[in-house]
Design a protein around this motif. Structure first.
Motif, PDB file in Angstrom:
ATOM      1  N   ILE A 250      34.451  27.031  34.092  1.00 40.54           N
ATOM      2  CA  ILE A 250      33.485  28.048  34.530  1.00 40.54           C
ATOM      3  C   ILE A 250      33.824  28.511  35.951  1.00 40.54           C
ATOM      4  O   ILE A 250      33.757  29.702  36.258  1.00 40.54           O
ATOM      5  CB  ILE A 250      32.046  27.489  34.487  1.00 40.54           C
ATOM      6  N   ARG A 251      34.206  27.572  36.812  1.00 39.45           N
ATOM      7  CA  ARG A 251      34.563  27.909  38.195  1.00 39.45           C
ATOM      8  C   ARG A 251      35.760  28.868  38.214  1.00 39.45           C
ATOM      9  O   ARG A 251      35.787  29.828  39.000  1.00 39.45           O
ATOM     10  CB  ARG A 251      34.886  26.632  38.964  1.00 39.45           C
ATOM     11  N   LYS A 252      36.719  28.607  37.353  1.00 39.46           N
ATOM     12  CA  LYS A 252      37.892  29.486  37.278  1.00 39.46           C
ATOM     13  C   LYS A 252      37.488  30.893  36.849  1.00 39.46           C
ATOM     14  O   LYS A 252      37.966  31.895  37.419  1.00 39.46           O
ATOM     15  CB  LYS A 252      38.909  28.910  36.281  1.00 39.46           C
ATOM     16  N   GLU A 253      36.574  30.987  35.891  1.00 40.89           N
ATOM     17  CA  GLU A 253      36.105  32.292  35.427  1.00 40.89           C
ATOM     18  C   GLU A 253      35.322  33.033  36.524  1.00 40.89           C
ATOM     19  O   GLU A 253      35.445  34.247  36.680  1.00 40.89           O
ATOM     20  CB  GLU A 253      35.222  32.125  34.191  1.00 40.89           C
ATOM     21  N   ILE A 254      34.520  32.296  37.290  1.00 48.74           N
ATOM     22  CA  ILE A 254      33.772  32.919  38.383  1.00 48.74           C
ATOM     23  C   ILE A 254      34.732  33.518  39.411  1.00 48.74           C
ATOM     24  O   ILE A 254      34.547  34.656  39.873  1.00 48.74           O
ATOM     25  CB  ILE A 254      32.839  31.890  39.056  1.00 48.74           C
ATOM     26  N   ASN A 255      35.759  32.769  39.750  1.00 50.77           N
ATOM     27  CA  ASN A 255      36.730  33.260  40.734  1.00 50.77           C
ATOM     28  C   ASN A 255      37.448  34.510  40.235  1.00 50.77           C
ATOM     29  O   ASN A 255      37.685  35.463  41.001  1.00 50.77           O
ATOM     30  CB  ASN A 255      37.745  32.162  41.067  1.00 50.77           C
ATOM     31  N   LEU A 256      37.787  34.543  38.949  1.00 50.41           N
ATOM     32  CA  LEU A 256      38.432  35.734  38.375  1.00 50.41           C
ATOM     33  C   LEU A 256      37.473  36.921  38.389  1.00 50.41           C
ATOM     34  O   LEU A 256      37.877  38.061  38.683  1.00 50.41           O
ATOM     35  CB  LEU A 256      38.890  35.443  36.942  1.00 50.41           C
ATOM     36  N   HIS A 257      36.223  36.663  38.088  1.00 50.25           N
ATOM     37  CA  HIS A 257      35.224  37.734  38.094  1.00 50.25           C
ATOM     38  C   HIS A 257      35.003  38.281  39.504  1.00 50.25           C
ATOM     39  O   HIS A 257      34.823  39.491  39.686  1.00 50.25           O
ATOM     40  CB  HIS A 257      33.894  37.223  37.518  1.00 50.25           C
ATOM     41  N   LYS A 258      35.016  37.394  40.487  1.00 50.42           N
ATOM     42  CA  LYS A 258      34.795  37.838  41.862  1.00 50.42           C
ATOM     43  C   LYS A 258      35.907  38.783  42.331  1.00 50.42           C
ATOM     44  O   LYS A 258      35.658  39.721  43.086  1.00 50.42           O
ATOM     45  CB  LYS A 258      34.681  36.634  42.796  1.00 50.42           C
ATOM     46  N   SER A 260      37.534  40.902  40.521  1.00 44.60           N
ATOM     47  CA  SER A 260      37.451  42.216  39.866  1.00 44.60           C
ATOM     48  C   SER A 260      36.033  42.774  39.832  1.00 44.60           C
ATOM     49  O   SER A 260      35.751  43.741  39.133  1.00 44.60           O
ATOM     50  CB  SER A 260      37.980  42.107  38.430  1.00 44.60           C
ATOM     51  N   PHE A 261      35.135  42.165  40.611  1.00 41.50           N
ATOM     52  CA  PHE A 261      33.729  42.554  40.573  1.00 41.50           C
ATOM     53  C   PHE A 261      33.503  43.984  41.057  1.00 41.50           C
ATOM     54  O   PHE A 261      34.054  44.410  42.076  1.00 41.50           O
ATOM     55  CB  PHE A 261      32.897  41.590  41.433  1.00 41.50           C
ATOM     56  N   ASP A 262      32.680  44.710  40.303  1.00 37.30           N
ATOM     57  CA  ASP A 262      32.311  46.086  40.661  1.00 37.30           C
ATOM     58  C   ASP A 262      30.818  46.235  40.388  1.00 37.30           C
ATOM     59  O   ASP A 262      30.392  46.204  39.235  1.00 37.30           O
ATOM     60  CB  ASP A 262      33.123  47.080  39.812  1.00 37.30           C
ATOM     61  N   ARG A 263      30.048  46.411  41.476  1.00 33.77           N
ATOM     62  CA  ARG A 263      28.597  46.488  41.313  1.00 33.77           C
ATOM     63  C   ARG A 263      28.173  47.640  40.408  1.00 33.77           C
ATOM     64  O   ARG A 263      27.111  47.611  39.794  1.00 33.77           O
ATOM     65  CB  ARG A 263      27.923  46.601  42.681  1.00 33.77           C
ATOM     66  N   GLY A 264      28.991  48.664  40.319  1.00 36.73           N
ATOM     67  CA  GLY A 264      28.664  49.799  39.463  1.00 36.73           C
ATOM     68  C   GLY A 264      29.015  49.568  38.010  1.00 36.73           C
ATOM     69  O   GLY A 264      28.743  50.421  37.155  1.00 36.73           O
ATOM     70  N   ASN A 265      29.619  48.417  37.708  1.00 38.10           N
ATOM     71  CA  ASN A 265      30.027  48.111  36.332  1.00 38.10           C
ATOM     72  C   ASN A 265      29.794  46.624  36.050  1.00 38.10           C
ATOM     73  O   ASN A 265      30.720  45.825  36.059  1.00 38.10           O
ATOM     74  CB  ASN A 265      31.499  48.469  36.113  1.00 38.10           C
ATOM     75  N   ILE A 266      28.519  46.267  35.831  1.00 41.59           N
ATOM     76  CA  ILE A 266      28.170  44.869  35.535  1.00 41.59           C
ATOM     77  C   ILE A 266      28.548  44.575  34.092  1.00 41.59           C
ATOM     78  O   ILE A 266      28.006  45.154  33.156  1.00 41.59           O
ATOM     79  CB  ILE A 266      26.670  44.618  35.763  1.00 41.59           C
ATOM     80  N   ARG A 267      29.489  43.656  33.914  1.00 35.79           N
ATOM     81  CA  ARG A 267      30.080  43.434  32.594  1.00 35.79           C
ATOM     82  C   ARG A 267      29.414  42.308  31.793  1.00 35.79           C
ATOM     83  O   ARG A 267      29.412  42.340  30.561  1.00 35.79           O
ATOM     84  CB  ARG A 267      31.574  43.092  32.757  1.00 35.79           C
ATOM     85  N   ASP A 268      28.872  41.293  32.497  1.00 37.80           N
ATOM     86  CA  ASP A 268      28.408  40.102  31.789  1.00 37.80           C
ATOM     87  C   ASP A 268      27.491  39.262  32.665  1.00 37.80           C
ATOM     88  O   ASP A 268      27.138  39.651  33.781  1.00 37.80           O
ATOM     89  CB  ASP A 268      29.611  39.268  31.325  1.00 37.80           C
ATOM     90  N   PHE A 269      27.136  38.095  32.145  1.00 37.12           N
ATOM     91  CA  PHE A 269      26.220  37.181  32.816  1.00 37.12           C
ATOM     92  C   PHE A 269      26.759  36.756  34.182  1.00 37.12           C
ATOM     93  O   PHE A 269      26.012  36.682  35.167  1.00 37.12           O
ATOM     94  CB  PHE A 269      26.020  35.944  31.920  1.00 37.12           C
ATOM     95  N   ILE A 270      28.054  36.461  34.258  1.00 37.39           N
ATOM     96  CA  ILE A 270      28.652  36.026  35.526  1.00 37.39           C
ATOM     97  C   ILE A 270      28.597  37.143  36.553  1.00 37.39           C
ATOM     98  O   ILE A 270      28.318  36.902  37.737  1.00 37.39           O
ATOM     99  CB  ILE A 270      30.098  35.533  35.303  1.00 37.39           C
ATOM    100  N   ASP A 275      26.268  39.490  41.513  1.00 35.11           N
ATOM    101  CA  ASP A 275      25.504  40.585  42.102  1.00 35.11           C
ATOM    102  C   ASP A 275      24.292  40.052  42.868  1.00 35.11           C
ATOM    103  O   ASP A 275      24.043  40.450  44.010  1.00 35.11           O
ATOM    104  CB  ASP A 275      25.063  41.545  41.003  1.00 35.11           C
ATOM    105  N   GLN A 276      23.526  39.138  42.243  1.00 37.55           N
ATOM    106  CA  GLN A 276      22.354  38.594  42.938  1.00 37.55           C
ATOM    107  C   GLN A 276      22.764  37.697  44.103  1.00 37.55           C
ATOM    108  O   GLN A 276      22.070  37.600  45.109  1.00 37.55           O
ATOM    109  CB  GLN A 276      21.439  37.851  41.960  1.00 37.55           C
ATOM    110  N   GLU A 277      23.922  37.065  43.992  1.00 38.32           N
ATOM    111  CA  GLU A 277      24.408  36.201  45.063  1.00 38.32           C
ATOM    112  C   GLU A 277      24.763  37.019  46.308  1.00 38.32           C
ATOM    113  O   GLU A 277      24.445  36.633  47.434  1.00 38.32           O
ATOM    114  CB  GLU A 277      25.642  35.430  44.573  1.00 38.32           C
ATOM    115  N   THR A 278      25.395  38.177  46.102  1.00 43.28           N
ATOM    116  CA  THR A 278      25.807  39.019  47.229  1.00 43.28           C
ATOM    117  C   THR A 278      24.636  39.752  47.856  1.00 43.28           C
ATOM    118  O   THR A 278      24.742  40.241  48.985  1.00 43.28           O
ATOM    119  CB  THR A 278      26.868  40.041  46.778  1.00 43.28           C
TER     120      THR A 278
END
Length: 492
Positions: A250-258, A260-270, A275-278
């Protein structure tokens, strides 16, 4: 006489006798103050009363026959009360839900695994924030909408295609069904499904299964925590390591999501979590909250649902006449089109069949422990404040005060004279009160759509008709599962 002189005159035997007298006296006093239940032994309490049973829910059902619907036990230094039967369960967990919604803080394995966070084990404001965030996320990604139904149906068709490759050879459903169901929650959490042969996916599900199967009330480390460090093959130590491996993925997936994160394109639960963390909200969840919440979602939204479906198809093999009627109803109402969840209301016998199987084979027969926030009076018995209580859900599903011949498989008991589905008050496979399973709606949708879709395409038959089907099942840990079996699939 001086103290030093007195101490020299007291030998080891005298000290030992004094200690034994203290232990025995304390044990007698403890037993005299206890709730209805078996006599507790010194030091180990009633741990011996939990041994020698095949299934985790056998001890409370056996003890209920002798002591009634409220049974008190002492497990090592800890106290525990089983609540059995529909009336007692609703009195304690539904009518008194505000005072029975908290989890106890002494269950050692739970503390080691969860850190008292996540949907299942957190309490108070933290639990409120996690449940609110998780439910909002599930709704954002389709819960109760056709968009999630489409994902479930897509996965059901992928599973159908995989099963069709058997071409008449025996198939072990437990090799594919859990992957199909887990892919639904995977699409919500990670934004995409896994290929059935994906090594990471298989490893993730194996770890999940190991934890669920091996976590149970009988682990001695729950009551004597120091044993984790001294037992050479401590089960708790292995479970915790497996859980840490799950978190690493899960930690590896979070890092990958971070990255490529785009607030204008929320893709999934992570992404929602990031978004709420930032946003730096006071209610923002931590990484540990996320790890445990994802684990809880996998257990509630895939592990238990897949197990339920394994029971459902086993019953279809055992009762081919029920399978035939279910299929004929689907053909009559839906034809060859995709079944939707809206069709459930027009297919009452399907819904009744699923309910009856869930009643007979309650997937989580013992609810997760809770604790009383005040003294509770039930039928003249006082359950003390800060007492650990367990809802024996399966006892309500076999309660002869509410069910006629409860041991029998009879789907019609969930239908009225107009052949409409009815709600039975002593039926609650997803729990009671404030702690009812968060993924209840998701699980019900998945079970109906997977079941109906596969029945449209296949006839399920016993791969070994000469061998009696094992309908007793196994329950070494949290869930109640069918023993492994194989089916023959006749394509329709």
């Amino acid at each position: 006489m001086e103290v030093s002189t007195l101490l020299h005159q007291i030998d080891f035997t005298t000290i030992l006798v004094f200690i034994l007298i203290f232990i025995v006296t304390n044990n007698i006093v403890t037993n005299l103050r206890r709730l209805p239940g078996p006599w507790a032994w010194p030091l180990v309490g009633n741990l011996p009363n939990l041994l020698g049973y095949k299934k985790s829910f056998d001890p409370p059902l056996h003890l209920r026959q002798k002591y009634g619907n409220i049974v008190g036990l002492k497990l090592g230094p800890m106290g525990l009360v089983y609540i059995c039967g529909h009336k007692a369960l609703t009195d304690v967990f539904q009518k008194k839900t505000e005072f029975t919604k908290y989890r106890p803080n002494w269950v050692y394995l739970a503390t080691r695994l969860t850190g008292k966070t996540g949907i299942v084990w957190s309490n108070g404001d933290l639990n409120h924030h996690i449940r609110k965030f998780s439910l909002s996320a599930l709704r954002d990604f389709g819960l109760g909408k056709t968009s999630l139904e489409d994902k479930i149906l897509e996965e059901a068709h992928v599973l159908s295609d995989s099963l069709a490759k058997s071409k008449g050879s025996p198939v072990a459903l437990d090799t594919l069904l859990p992957k199909a169901v887990s892919n639904v929650i995977s699409s919500i959490v990670f934004g995409s499904r896994f290929d059935y042969n994906d090594e990471d996916f298989e490893s993730l599900l194996q770890r999940l299964d190991y934890i669920v199967v091996n976590s149970n009330y009988k682990l001695l480390e729950n009551y004597l925590p120091f044993l984790e460090k001294i037992l050479p093959n401590s089960k708790v130590r292995k479970i915790v390591k497996t859980r840490n491996d799950f978190n690493d993925y899960i930690r590896k997936e979070i890092n990958l999501h971070k990255k490529s994160f785009d607030r204008g394109n929320i893709r999934d639960f992570i992404d929602l979590f990031i978004d709420q963390e930032t946003n730096e909200s006071e209610d923002a969840l931590t990484d540990e909250d996320l790890f445990q919440t994802i684990f809880d979602l996998y257990v509630a939204g895939s592990e238990t649902t897949a197990t339920s479906l394994m029971w459902i198809f086993l019953f279809m093999i055992k009762y081919p006449e029920v399978q035939t009627r279910c299929r004929e109803d689907i053909k009559k109402v839906v034809g060859d089109k995709n079944v939707t969840f809206k069709d459930r209301a027009k297919l009452p016998y399907i819904a009744a069949t699923v309910n009856e199987i869930m009643r007979l084979k309650t997937i989580a027969p013992l609810g997760i422990p809770r604790t009383t926030m005040e003294d509770i009076q039930i039928d003249g018995i006082t359950i003390p404040k800060r007492c650990t209580i367990v809802e024996v859900l399966i006892s309500a599903h076999y309660d002869t005060d509410y069910w006629e011949n409860p041991e029998e498989f009879h789907p019609e008991r969930f239908l009225d004279e107009n052949n409409s589905i009815i709600r039975r008050e002593a039926f609650y496979p997803f729990g009671l009160g404030k702690r009812v399973c968060l993924a209840k709606q998701l699980a019900e949708t998945e079970m109906f759509l997977f079941f109906a879709t596969l029945l449209q395409r296949f006839r399920f038959e016993n791969a070994q008709p000469e061998v009696p089907l094992d309908m007793d099942g196994i329950s070494p840990g949290v869930t109640y599962s069918p023993s492994p079996y194989k089916v023959l699939l006749q394509k329709l």
